[in-house]
Design an enzyme around this catalytic site. Structure first.
Site, PDB file in Angstrom:
ATOM      1  N   HIS A 173      -3.445 -42.216  21.811  1.00  0.00           N
ATOM      2  CA  HIS A 173      -3.469 -43.219  23.003  1.00  0.00           C
ATOM      3  C   HIS A 173      -2.220 -44.310  22.649  1.00  0.00           C
ATOM      4  CE1 HIS A 173      -7.607 -41.684  23.085  1.00  0.00           C
ATOM      5  NE2 HIS A 173      -7.726 -42.010  24.522  1.00  0.00           N
TER       6      HIS A 173
ATOM      7  N   GLU B 149      -7.198 -34.619  35.303  1.00  0.00           N
ATOM      8  CA  GLU B 149      -5.752 -35.141  35.679  1.00  0.00           C
ATOM      9  C   GLU B 149      -5.044 -34.202  36.562  1.00  0.00           C
ATOM     10  OE1 GLU B 149      -7.273 -35.400  32.957  1.00  0.00           O
ATOM     11  OE2 GLU B 149      -7.363 -37.487  32.495  1.00  0.00           O
TER      12      GLU B 149
END
Ligand SMILES: Cc1ncc(C[n+]2csc(CCOP(=O)(O)OP(=O)(O)O)c2C)c(N)n1
Ligand SMILES: [Mg+2]
Length: 1014
Positions: free
Chosen positions: A683, A614
């Site tokens: 999440h 990322e």
């Protein structure tokens, strides 16, 4: 940011060693040095109304209404406030004691090292000591330690030619032994062979005798230009160093002195349309890439005419015109930008390339690994140049990694790695030629490791020697000063210039530097009226987003993901420079099937499947977006944004401002956000208030497929970084999406339900919950108006205020936490804008301040639902405003303690002074040059004089030690500003002197009657 360290020269810990070194270097007794004696060191009218409001709900309403009727308009205007063979003799072991002897003989002092040695003052090779060779042999014999890589079980790639070949790592330069030194990384390269040791004078004799010379590897203009550039870098920084000590340059200053050959050798192959990214030590890169010394110096001075108008400064230099993407205050951060710029060059069909400069300290950072790996796999047109100066601040490379042969790391990424003598500009030049050619051909990146050394402290004010390296080591490297090396070659080896020719170049450069200094000094301060400029593009929205929507446009019922995908596809068809980076978003169509079909239409070069990196691919997306190829970085889940947080918060959001509007990062960061059926702690987050907190970021939280598509299309035309948080719970939703070019502007909230009793301001998936609640409340006679905020930054407070003027009550409903959240921000905004319109305190309902739990029952209890909204709304209307659970209300956090007694306030701590003359010292004009306590370390404000090394009447050379001042961190050596005679000692031993304070005066040797030197 920096390691706390002494203003300059030496640490207290090394006093004995320092004394010994000084004795040797100065051939005089070391006087009693430092024993540690630390010298440490509004509208009052509103108040009554509000107080009554707090007393009781009913009373509050009545009081507020009365207040509104009375004073009313008072706040109306408030809203306006808004490895072929490593170079040189280079890297074998350094001479020790004798080298210092030679140094002393050559006239070097430690202060020479500190300032950066000026070429003509450097010791020549001829001055190298007898015994150097003996020493070297002795060392070699004693080196039994195996290379670090071998110890680790890895191949010692750089130390064995055949191994190097297999691995793709090569070493370049003029001395084969140069990279065979893992066990001696902290040692300087050895001096050149005696046969080639000659002074300029001896050489001119050789010239006359017609001795055969070596063939020059480059044409004369190129060689002379390399020399001139290096001298420019050196002279410029020496001048900047002096300016810093006088307090003329605010902030930190990291000097590149000693490393000039690397920047110059590399940049010689670059054109203005090629980009470079740089580091905290970036003046050399900027100048080598072509930045004007004037605008660079003015920037260091923080002046209006600086390359960034004084907004960036030394570690944040940008110059689009010459391809300087930026120096950088964050280690390793620029590596990914260069990867992105290299990818951008490819997508723009140019043969431009990008170069990332970084230090050895960066190679153990994730940014290095992620960025090089990504660039390699993308065959980016990028060259990675590691300036291995053996230390990251005070940490030796060998203590930071077991594999100190950085070039060998290239093998891990499947690209060529080349180690080169970074002090040999010709070796660097040769290595870069190959790497640049390879990148321009489209064959991908190369990693170059330039072995070099800074002969100054980590930053100005930091000890040159410090607690981590020896004077001997520095002296040995000084003998391989890159400018002296080239100078000798030009005169002696190639015979293409005389000493006089090169002196003329030096003089020309000196003039340019003086001119830059004068320019910086006369440049005005930046206009504070421009403070708010360049945070966002002005206007923030692209024109197409502001075009009025056609209310009669036909619509189509579309699912969320399809709507956004359609929007992306439309924009990618419009703009061939849009790329999409994401994990599994290529051929497979994305984790949520949200990029279905895009790879098939746009191909793998534009729909890039990334490794799980990322940080790396967000940096690359930024780099590509800032250089003409707009990129979507898809990070899958909002939680994963933190993996790339540095790139988003420290780089993308600041780029426009730091560069004074020259650069921008229109990168679109796309994530799935929010809680959904027990996705769990990692999440489920939205985190939008965190990103909204950062100036320069746009944060969108759409609630419908139409808005999601429209905001995405706007983001792909905007000029600033945008984070689009798409609520996962809405992915399965369907809605009417206008056909045609549908764009939604940022910062424009929408009233989605009209009502008269209470405004509910919300966003994302909670818009639906608010509707549910409003229906129930309507049944109980409470008529709610709902405002869909759509973007959190910009936050459309005006639309909310307009609604509050109608309903006189406000409930904020938000999926983020209460702490420093949307409720706090919007509630305060209403107090500023419509205080007199409110009939009740503003209420807020937030996700409970706990971690998203797995268990459905717990998760339900945590999340906002219609029931909680209904209860809160009723509370506001009835005067019982809801108060979110907040840690300040938590019980059991700490035992109940008696109230602590008030603490007597100590004297406020002194700030380090800026460049003004401290009040406590003599500011009278002096008959001579003042001796001052130099500026440097930002965390030091004063020191105590512990020794005067000179007395009134003593003769001093420029740069000679005259006194020692002990600060909280180190003993600072004070030098004579010019050659002359000590004319006055104004502060005695024991006096406390503020930074910049005058302690004495030197009458210059060439002084006129006023004491000023001519
Ligand atoms: C991410 C990050 N961590 C720490 C720092 C503090 N810092 C500034 S320079 C530096 C040393 C960098 O060493 P290196 O990369 O070798 O460059 P050099 O200073 O030797 O040129 C450190 C640790 C920083 N600026 N950024
Ligand atoms: Mg370093």
């Amino acid at each position: 940011m920096e390691r706390p360290s002494g203003p300059k020269l030496k640490t207290k810990r090394s006093a004995t060693r320092r004394a010994a070194i000084r004795r040797a270097a100065r051939k005089g007794p070391a006087a009693g040095t430092a024993t540690k004696r630390s010298a440490r060191k509004g509208p009052a009218a509103g108040t009554a109304t509000k107080r009554s409001a707090r007393k009781g709900p009913a009373a509050a309403t009545a009081t507020k209404r009365a207040a509104r009727k009375g004073a009313g308009a008072g706040n109306a205007d408030a809203s306006k406030g808004l490895a072929r063979k490593a170079a040189g003799p280079g890297n074998a072991e350094a001479p020790k004691g004798p080298a210092r002897k030679g140094t002393a003989a050559g006239g070097m002092t430690r202060s020479t090292a500190r300032k950066g040695v000026e070429p003509e003052r450097l010791p020549t090779q001829g001055a190298a000591p007898e015994g150097t060779a003996r020493r070297r042999v002795a060392r070699k014999g004693s080196t039994t330690k195996r290379p670090a890589t071998e110890r680790a079980g890895a191949k010692t790639l750089g130390s064995d030619k055949s191994e190097a070949k297999r691995s793709g790592a090569e070493t370049l330069g003029s001395d084969k032994s140069a990279t065979k030194r893992p066990a001696a990384m902290a040692k300087a390269p050895a001096a050149r062979k005696p046969a080639s040791r000659r002074s300029d004078a001896k050489m001119s004799k050789a010239k006359k005798s017609g001795r055969r010379r070596a063939a020059a590897p480059l044409d004369t203009p190129t060689l002379l230009s390399l020399y001139e550039k290096m001298v420019l870098l050196r002279r410029f920084e020496s001048a900047a160093q002096m300016a810093c000590r006088k307090g003329e340059t605010p902030g930190f200053l990291h000097l590149y002195i000693g490393e000039e050959a690397t920047a110059v050798g590399v940049c010689a192959h670059l054109r203005p349309s090629d980009w470079i990214t740089s580091t905290h030590r970036g003046h050399g890169h900027a100048l080598a890439k072509g930045m004007s010394p004037r605008i660079l110096m003015a920037e260091l001075f923080g002046k209006r005419d600086g390359c960034c108008g004084g907004r960036g400064g030394t570690m944040h230099l940008y110059d689009r015109a010459v391809g300087l993407f930026g120096t950088n205050g964050i280690v390793a951060a620029g590596i990914g930008h260069a990867a992105g710029a290299g990818i951008s060059a490819r997508i723009r069909n140019t043969d431009d390339i990008a170069v990332a400069f970084f230090g050895d300290g960066a190679v153990n950072h994730g940014g290095f690994h992620e960025s090089i790996n990504f660039a390699a796999i993308q065959q980016a047109a990028t060259v990675f140049v590691c300036e291995n100066n053996l230390y990251a601040t005070a940490t030796p490379l060998k203590e930071a990694t077991l594999n100190t042969e950085i070039a060998t790391r290239a093998a891990a990424y499947g690209i060529p790695g080349v180690a080169v003598d970074g002090n040999d500009v010709l070796a660097v030049h040769a290595a870069m030629r190959d790497a640049a050619d390879r990148a321009r051909r489209g064959d991908g990146p190369t990693l170059i490791e330039a072995k070099t050394y800074r002969t100054v402290g980590h930053h100005e004010g930091d000890p040159v020697v410090g607690s981590y390296r020896t004077q001997e080591e520095i002296d040995a490297w000084l003998q391989r000063d890159p400018i002296v090396l080239l100078r000798r070659r030009l005169i002696d080896d190639y015979g293409i210039a005389t000493a006089a020719d090169l002196d003329a170049i030096d003089a020309r450069v000196e003039k340019a530097v003086e001119d830059a200094l004068a320019f910086a000094r006369q440049s005005p301060e930046p206009d504070t009226a421009t403070l708010h400029a360049h945070v966002f593009a002005e206007p923030l929205n692209p024109p197409a987003a502001l075009a009025p929507a056609d209310p009669a446009a036909p619509t189509q019922t579309t699912g969320w993901l399809d709507a956004v995908r359609d929007g992306i596809a439309e924009e990618m068809r419009r703009d061939p420079h849009i790329m999409y980076f994401g994990e599994g978003t290529g051929e497979r169509g994305g984790t949520f099937a949200h990029t279905k079909g895009l790879w098939q239409e746009f191909g793998p070069k534009r729909m890039v499947d990334t490794p799980i990196s990322e940080q790396g691919f967000t940096a690359a997306a930024l780099g590509a977006s800032a250089t003409g190829a707009r990129t979507i970085a898809d990070l899958m889940f909002a939680d994963f944004l933190f993996e790339a947080a540095g790139q988003i918060v420290l780089q993308a959001s600041k780029l426009r401002y730091m560069s004074n509007g020259q650069m921008n990062a229109p990168v679109v960061v796309r994530v799935g956000a929010g809680a959904l059926r027990s996705a769990g702690p990692h999440h489920s987050g939205t985190y939008h208030p965190m990103w909204a907190h950062v100036p320069g970021l746009i944060v969108a939280l759409p609630s419908t497929p139409a808005d999601a598509k429209g905001l995405m299309k706007t983001a792909l035309r905007a000029a600033d970084p945008v984070i689009i948080l798409e609520t996962k719970a809405l992915f399965a939703s369907k809605g009417e999406v206008p056909e045609g070019n549908h764009l939604v502007p940022f910062g424009v909230a929408r009233i989605v339900r009209s009502g008269s009793d209470l405004t509910i301001a919300t966003a994302g998936q909670l818009v639906d919950r608010a509707f549910e609640a409003a229906d129930r409340l309507a049944a109980e006679g409470i008529d709610c108006e709902i405002v869909d905020l759509r973007t959190i930054m910009p936050l459309d407070v005006d639309t909310v205020a307009t609604s509050v003027r109608k309903t006189h009550r406000l409930l904020i409903v938000d999926e983020g936490y209460a702490m420093c959240g949307v409720g706090a921000e919007l509630g305060q905004a209403m107090q500023e804008l419509v205080f007199d319109e409110l009939d009740a305190p503003v209420g807020r309902v937030h996700t409970e301040p706990v971690i998203h739990p797995l268990a459905p029952a717990l998760e339900r209890a945590m999340l906002v639902d219609a029931e909680k909204i209904v209860a809160a709304a009723k509370g506001i209307v009835s005067g019982a405003v809801p108060v979110p659970v907040h840690w300040r209300h938590a019980t059991g956090m700490a035992p109940a303690l008696p109230a602590a007694p008030p603490v007597a306030r100590t004297a406020p701590r002194k700030e380090s002074p800026q460049a003004e003359t401290p009040a406590s010292v003599n500011a009278e004009p002096v008959n001579g040059e003042p001796i001052t306590m130099p500026f440097g370390d930002l965390t030091i404000s004063e020191g105590k004089i512990v020794r005067w090394a000179k007395a009134v009447g003593d003769t001093v050379a420029a740069g000679e030690l005259v006194a020692e001042i002990e600060t909280d961190k180190a003993v600072v050596e004070i030098e004579a500003p010019v050659a002359g005679v000590i004319a006055g000692i104004e502060q005695p031993v024991g006096a406390i002197v503020p930074m910049g304070g005058r302690i004495g005066v030197v009458r210059p040797a060439d002084a006129d009657a006023t004491g000023r030197s001519g």
